[in-house]
Design a protein around this motif. Structure first.
Motif, short mmCIF file in Angstrom:
data_model
loop_
_atom_site.label_atom_id
_atom_site.label_comp_id
_atom_site.label_asym_id
_atom_site.label_seq_id
_atom_site.Cartn_x
_atom_site.Cartn_y
_atom_site.Cartn_z
N GLU A 157 -15.05 -42.64 42.57
CA GLU A 157 -16.17 -43.44 42.71
C GLU A 157 -17.42 -42.75 42.01
N ASP A 158 -18.50 -43.46 41.81
CA ASP A 158 -19.63 -42.86 41.21
C ASP A 158 -20.48 -42.05 42.31
N VAL A 159 -19.84 -40.77 42.50
CA VAL A 159 -20.33 -40.20 43.80
C VAL A 159 -21.69 -39.25 43.38
N THR A 160 -22.70 -39.20 44.03
CA THR A 160 -23.71 -38.36 43.81
C THR A 160 -24.25 -37.62 44.82
N ILE A 161 -24.81 -36.75 44.64
CA ILE A 161 -25.82 -35.81 45.84
C ILE A 161 -26.58 -36.75 46.61
N ALA A 162 -27.32 -37.66 45.85
CA ALA A 162 -28.37 -38.40 46.18
C ALA A 162 -27.82 -39.38 47.26
N LYS A 163 -26.63 -40.11 46.85
CA LYS A 163 -25.72 -40.88 47.99
C LYS A 163 -25.57 -40.27 49.05
N ILE A 164 -24.98 -39.26 49.11
CA ILE A 164 -24.59 -38.34 50.25
C ILE A 164 -25.87 -38.12 51.23
N SER A 165 -26.78 -37.54 50.51
CA SER A 165 -28.13 -37.19 51.06
C SER A 165 -28.93 -38.47 51.85
N ALA A 166 -28.61 -39.64 51.19
CA ALA A 166 -29.16 -40.71 51.86
C ALA A 166 -28.62 -41.14 53.32
N ALA A 167 -27.13 -40.97 53.24
CA ALA A 167 -26.47 -41.26 54.28
C ALA A 167 -26.67 -40.00 55.46
N LEU A 168 -26.72 -38.77 54.89
CA LEU A 168 -27.04 -37.69 56.02
C LEU A 168 -28.22 -37.53 56.53
N HIS A 169 -29.38 -38.32 55.77
CA HIS A 169 -30.80 -38.16 56.03
C HIS A 169 -31.23 -36.63 56.06
N PHE A 170 -30.71 -36.18 54.98
CA PHE A 170 -31.20 -34.76 54.19
C PHE A 170 -31.87 -34.96 52.77
N HIS A 171 -32.86 -34.16 52.43
CA HIS A 171 -33.01 -34.28 50.95
C HIS A 171 -32.10 -33.52 50.10
N PRO A 172 -31.83 -34.23 49.02
CA PRO A 172 -30.89 -33.63 48.30
C PRO A 172 -30.94 -32.45 47.79
N TYR B 171 -15.61 -36.01 51.91
CA TYR B 171 -16.22 -37.29 51.06
C TYR B 171 -15.95 -37.06 49.82
N LEU B 172 -15.92 -35.96 49.06
CA LEU B 172 -15.71 -35.95 47.71
C LEU B 172 -14.03 -36.15 47.46
N GLU B 173 -13.55 -35.55 48.49
CA GLU B 173 -11.96 -35.67 48.26
C GLU B 173 -11.30 -37.02 48.49
N ALA B 174 -12.22 -38.01 49.35
CA ALA B 174 -11.76 -39.05 49.56
C ALA B 174 -12.38 -40.13 48.55
N HIS B 175 -13.48 -39.92 48.00
CA HIS B 175 -13.93 -40.98 46.87
C HIS B 175 -14.52 -40.30 45.57
N TYR B 176 -13.83 -39.12 45.22
CA TYR B 176 -13.94 -38.62 43.91
C TYR B 176 -13.81 -39.60 42.62
N ARG C 208 -13.71 -30.14 39.96
CA ARG C 208 -12.64 -29.52 39.98
C ARG C 208 -11.56 -30.55 40.89
N ILE C 209 -12.02 -31.13 41.89
CA ILE C 209 -11.48 -32.28 42.79
C ILE C 209 -10.80 -33.37 41.52
N ARG C 210 -11.73 -33.78 41.05
CA ARG C 210 -11.15 -34.44 39.73
C ARG C 210 -10.10 -34.23 39.02
N LEU C 211 -10.35 -33.06 38.57
CA LEU C 211 -9.35 -32.68 37.41
C LEU C 211 -8.02 -32.29 38.07
#
Length: 267
Positions: free
Chosen positions: A174-189, A167-172, A210-213
């Motif tokens: 964008e405004d990517v946060t652990i909170a957004k991914i955790s909400a989609a995965l249904h795990f606590h951040p 997901y990071l490699e595909a959406h680097y 690192r991916i962004r740079l």
């Protein structure tokens, strides 16, 4: 294309608004309402993205209309047309969530500018929703794979981390946060942060940087791309901060890195 409804109790004003070249600016006009109650029914039946409406109309005025839309959880964006002496109405509209205002006497350029600003918000939210939907679908597919193969717990954890990295490699950019991914995965951040660190040896935020740079290096190799443009393309809006991150990782500023490339320095 952004769909929209126009509401104004004055016939001449409605015709004037209708005559604007909406289509060339990416809008599709789906309805003209002569009252707040008619506008409400159009929003209910057509579910437009945008409502351009007079703030004060007989019967159901713009504020009452917006209150009802909020109560019904209608996601339509609202731009109000208001007069100077109605600024108290405008303050109430802001509290209700209006995204724009145009003062009377109306100017076509100002109307279009306000609607285009709302359009940017609509498109940004669409993009975010699409990204989250894509992530949920991918996670669903992974879940089915896990159920079918009965992977051990360690491999299950690795699959989740791999999905996060993908997901990071595909959406680097964008405004990517652990909170957004955790909400989609249904795990606590906090759990995902610890899991990611344990499995990769790297913090989630460090991996994103690192991916962004790494991607920024490719952009900087093109002399037609300015440094601040390269930063924005990889999701870092502050060019100065981008420079600090770049030097920390590569030991060179973006300008120094570029000067060493055969293509030459930044234009």
């Amino acid at each position: 294309m952004v769909t929209m409804v126009i509401a104004d109790d004055e016939h001449i004003t409605r015709l004037g608004l209708q005559s604007l070249d909406w289509e060339s600016e990416g809008f599709r006009l789906t309805g003209l309402a002569s009252s707040g109650s008619e506008a409400l029914e159009m929003v209910r039946s057509q579910a437009p993205d945008l409502l351009l409406t007079d703030i004060r109309m007989p019967g159901v005025d713009g504020l009452s209309l917006m209150r009802t839309l909020n109560q019904e959880n209608r996601p339509v964006k609202v731009v109000f047309i208001t007069a100077y002496h109605q600024l108290d109405y405008a303050l109430s509209a802001i509290e209700l969530g209006a995204v724009g205002f145009v003062l009377k006497p109306t100017d076509p350029d100002e109307i279009m500018a306000a609607c285009k600003k709302a359009k940017l918000q609509i498109e940004a939210e669409r993009g975010q929703a699409a990204a989250e939907k894509d992530l949920r679908q991918q996670l669903k597919e992974y879940s089915l794979t896990l159920q079918g193969k009965m992977l051990p717990e360690t491999e299950c954890r690795n699959v989740v981390v791999a999905q996060m990295t993908d997901y990071l490699e595909a959406h680097y950019m964008e405004d990517v946060t652990i909170a957004k991914i955790s909400a989609a995965l249904h795990f606590h951040p906090d759990y995902l942060s610890r899991l990611f660190k344990k499995e990769t040896g790297e913090n989630f935020s460090d991996t994103l940087t690192r991916i962004r740079l790494q991607q920024a290096v490719e952009y900087l190799a093109d002399p037609s791309v300015k440094v601040y443009e390269a930063a924005a393309k990889v999701g870092i809006r502050d060019a100065r901060y981008f420079g600090q991150l770049f030097k920390k990782r590569y030991g060179l500023t973006p300008q120094e890195f570029r000067s060493q490339q055969p293509a030459g320095g930044e234009k």
